[in-house]
Design a protein around this motif. Structure first.
Motif, PDB file in Angstrom:
ATOM      1  N   UNK A  23     -11.606  20.260 -17.772  1.00  0.00           N
ATOM      2  CA  UNK A  23     -12.675  19.395 -18.194  1.00  0.00           C
ATOM      3  C   UNK A  23     -12.579  18.206 -17.368  1.00  0.00           C
ATOM      4  N   UNK A  24     -13.782  17.663 -16.959  1.00  0.00           N
ATOM      5  CA  UNK A  24     -13.895  16.677 -15.853  1.00  0.00           C
ATOM      6  C   UNK A  24     -14.664  15.399 -16.152  1.00  0.00           C
ATOM      7  N   UNK A  25     -13.793  14.443 -16.310  1.00  0.00           N
ATOM      8  CA  UNK A  25     -14.491  12.872 -16.571  1.00  0.00           C
ATOM      9  C   UNK A  25     -15.558  12.774 -15.205  1.00  0.00           C
ATOM     10  N   UNK A  26     -15.211  12.759 -14.044  1.00  0.00           N
ATOM     11  CA  UNK A  26     -16.174  12.696 -12.935  1.00  0.00           C
ATOM     12  C   UNK A  26     -15.651  14.047 -12.159  1.00  0.00           C
ATOM     13  N   UNK A  27     -16.898  14.768 -12.011  1.00  0.00           N
ATOM     14  CA  UNK A  27     -16.951  16.210 -11.441  1.00  0.00           C
ATOM     15  C   UNK A  27     -16.836  16.079 -10.121  1.00  0.00           C
ATOM     16  N   UNK A  28     -15.924  17.009  -9.464  1.00  0.00           N
ATOM     17  CA  UNK A  28     -15.980  17.205  -8.105  1.00  0.00           C
ATOM     18  C   UNK A  28     -17.213  16.906  -7.322  1.00  0.00           C
ATOM     19  N   UNK A  29     -17.130  16.084  -6.072  1.00  0.00           N
ATOM     20  CA  UNK A  29     -18.550  16.006  -5.376  1.00  0.00           C
ATOM     21  C   UNK A  29     -19.271  15.034  -5.886  1.00  0.00           C
ATOM     22  N   UNK A  30     -18.941  13.903  -6.982  1.00  0.00           N
ATOM     23  CA  UNK A  30     -20.089  13.197  -7.538  1.00  0.00           C
ATOM     24  C   UNK A  30     -20.253  12.071  -6.738  1.00  0.00           C
ATOM     25  N   UNK A  31     -21.377  11.662  -6.829  1.00  0.00           N
ATOM     26  CA  UNK A  31     -21.982  10.503  -6.320  1.00  0.00           C
ATOM     27  C   UNK A  31     -21.732   9.172  -7.444  1.00  0.00           C
ATOM     28  N   UNK A  32     -21.517   8.202  -7.067  1.00  0.00           N
ATOM     29  CA  UNK A  32     -21.144   7.339  -8.173  1.00  0.00           C
ATOM     30  C   UNK A  32     -21.861   6.001  -7.988  1.00  0.00           C
ATOM     31  N   UNK A  33     -22.099   5.173  -9.272  1.00  0.00           N
ATOM     32  CA  UNK A  33     -22.867   3.931  -8.878  1.00  0.00           C
ATOM     33  C   UNK A  33     -22.077   3.117  -9.626  1.00  0.00           C
ATOM     34  N   UNK A  34     -21.891   1.690  -8.756  1.00  0.00           N
ATOM     35  CA  UNK A  34     -20.870   0.779  -9.687  1.00  0.00           C
ATOM     36  C   UNK A  34     -21.509  -0.624  -9.513  1.00  0.00           C
ATOM     37  N   UNK A  35     -21.730  -1.444 -10.412  1.00  0.00           N
ATOM     38  CA  UNK A  35     -22.081  -2.909 -10.585  1.00  0.00           C
ATOM     39  C   UNK A  35     -20.715  -3.629 -10.318  1.00  0.00           C
ATOM     40  N   UNK A  36     -20.550  -4.366  -9.286  1.00  0.00           N
ATOM     41  CA  UNK A  36     -19.260  -4.970  -8.790  1.00  0.00           C
ATOM     42  C   UNK A  36     -19.870  -6.670  -8.801  1.00  0.00           C
ATOM     43  N   UNK A  37     -19.115  -7.291  -9.324  1.00  0.00           N
ATOM     44  CA  UNK A  37     -18.876  -8.915  -9.501  1.00  0.00           C
ATOM     45  C   UNK A  37     -17.528  -9.323  -8.892  1.00  0.00           C
ATOM     46  N   UNK A  38     -17.660  -9.798  -7.619  1.00  0.00           N
ATOM     47  CA  UNK A  38     -16.380 -10.395  -6.730  1.00  0.00           C
ATOM     48  C   UNK A  38     -16.315 -11.778  -7.483  1.00  0.00           C
ATOM     49  N   UNK A  39     -15.218 -12.023  -8.294  1.00  0.00           N
ATOM     50  CA  UNK A  39     -14.980 -13.173  -8.961  1.00  0.00           C
ATOM     51  C   UNK A  39     -13.964 -14.127  -8.209  1.00  0.00           C
ATOM     52  N   UNK A  40     -13.006 -13.620  -7.397  1.00  0.00           N
ATOM     53  CA  UNK A  40     -12.069 -14.404  -6.662  1.00  0.00           C
ATOM     54  C   UNK A  40     -11.510 -13.753  -5.511  1.00  0.00           C
ATOM     55  N   UNK A  41     -11.218 -14.443  -4.455  1.00  0.00           N
ATOM     56  CA  UNK A  41     -10.303 -13.896  -3.291  1.00  0.00           C
ATOM     57  C   UNK A  41      -9.141 -14.948  -3.170  1.00  0.00           C
ATOM     58  N   UNK A  42      -8.141 -14.603  -2.811  1.00  0.00           N
ATOM     59  CA  UNK A  42      -7.126 -15.549  -2.299  1.00  0.00           C
ATOM     60  C   UNK A  42      -6.145 -14.845  -1.227  1.00  0.00           C
ATOM     61  N   UNK A  43      -5.512 -15.389  -0.436  1.00  0.00           N
ATOM     62  CA  UNK A  43      -4.395 -14.979   0.497  1.00  0.00           C
ATOM     63  C   UNK A  43      -3.268 -14.776  -0.345  1.00  0.00           C
ATOM     64  N   UNK A  44      -2.493 -13.738   0.198  1.00  0.00           N
ATOM     65  CA  UNK A  44      -1.457 -13.183  -0.756  1.00  0.00           C
ATOM     66  C   UNK A  44      -0.460 -13.993  -0.432  1.00  0.00           C
ATOM     67  N   UNK A  45       0.531 -14.288  -1.684  1.00  0.00           N
ATOM     68  CA  UNK A  45       2.021 -14.997  -1.369  1.00  0.00           C
ATOM     69  C   UNK A  45       2.751 -14.506   0.023  1.00  0.00           C
ATOM     70  N   UNK A  46       3.388 -15.346   0.605  1.00  0.00           N
ATOM     71  CA  UNK A  46       4.113 -14.814   1.732  1.00  0.00           C
ATOM     72  C   UNK A  46       5.390 -14.180   1.039  1.00  0.00           C
TER      73      UNK A  46
END
Length: 198
Positions: free
Chosen positions: A175-198
């Motif tokens: 049983x597949x949640x996402x079938x092989x070879x599926x094209x997907x659609x995403x709604x994406x909101x970029x909330x934050x971006x930061x430089x990783x700690x050293x």
């Protein structure tokens, strides 16, 4: 195409707003600023016909820009996307670099429209945090986020090779949640971006 019930509701709302026809009542403005409400089928039908003509004329003369299709952008990898929301100042928006820690809200849809994954509804404080370029998300999300500015929201169509490929997301029983070879659609909101700690 709009469903018949939604069209009927839209037409009824337009008649109510533009012509003042709500139910079997007709609301008219008097020259002195007063309001007259008449309740009869005759008033409803005569006012309704005039209002319908007004709505039809306004709709035919002034096309609504909100009904125009959004502009679709193509990335070299095959991802297609449309901007749903732009940052407040796109020229000053922070664009994440590979290795940055980013926070996104997303909803993932199958091509049928069924939601298969989501962080949450907008406005809540649950976001997915990950290192851009890592394997924490599918390659298509990594690429899409690397082309966004903080505050931008897009709807992206991600081809199978940048999603779950020929494997899909399947259980041992097949049983597949996402079938092989599926094209997907995403709604994406970029909330934050930061430089990783050293």
């Amino acid at each position: 195409m709009m469903p018949r019930s939604a069209l009927s509701l839209s037409l009824a709302l337009a008649l109510c707003i533009v012509g003042g026809v709500c139910g079997f009542s007709a609301v008219t403005m008097k020259a002195d600023g007063g309001v007259t409400v008449e309740s009869s089928r005759r008033t409803f039908l005569s006012s309704g016909a005039a209002s319908l003509a007004t709505v039809a004329t306004v709709g035919a003369v002034a096309p609504q820009s909100s009904l125009a299709a959004p502009e679709i952008f193509n990335l070299p990898s095959g991802i297609k996307y449309a901007n749903l929301k732009m940052p407040a100042d796109p020229k000053k928006a922070v664009v994440p670099q590979q290795g940055d820690i980013v926070a996104i809200e997303y909803t993932g849809y199958l091509s049928s429209g069924q939601i298969f994954d989501a962080t949450h509804s907008e406005g809540k404080k649950n976001a997915l945090l990950f290192k851009l370029g890592s394997t924490a998300v599918i390659p298509g999300l990594n690429e899409m986020v690397s082309n966004m500015g903080v505050g931008q929201k897009v709807q992206a169509i991600i081809p199978p090779k940048l999603a779950f490929g020929d494997d899909g997301i399947c259980l041992e029983n097949g049983e597949c949640l996402v079938k092989p070879g599926s094209t997907l659609v995403y709604d994406v909101l970029l909330k934050k971006s930061s430089i990783p700690p050293p």
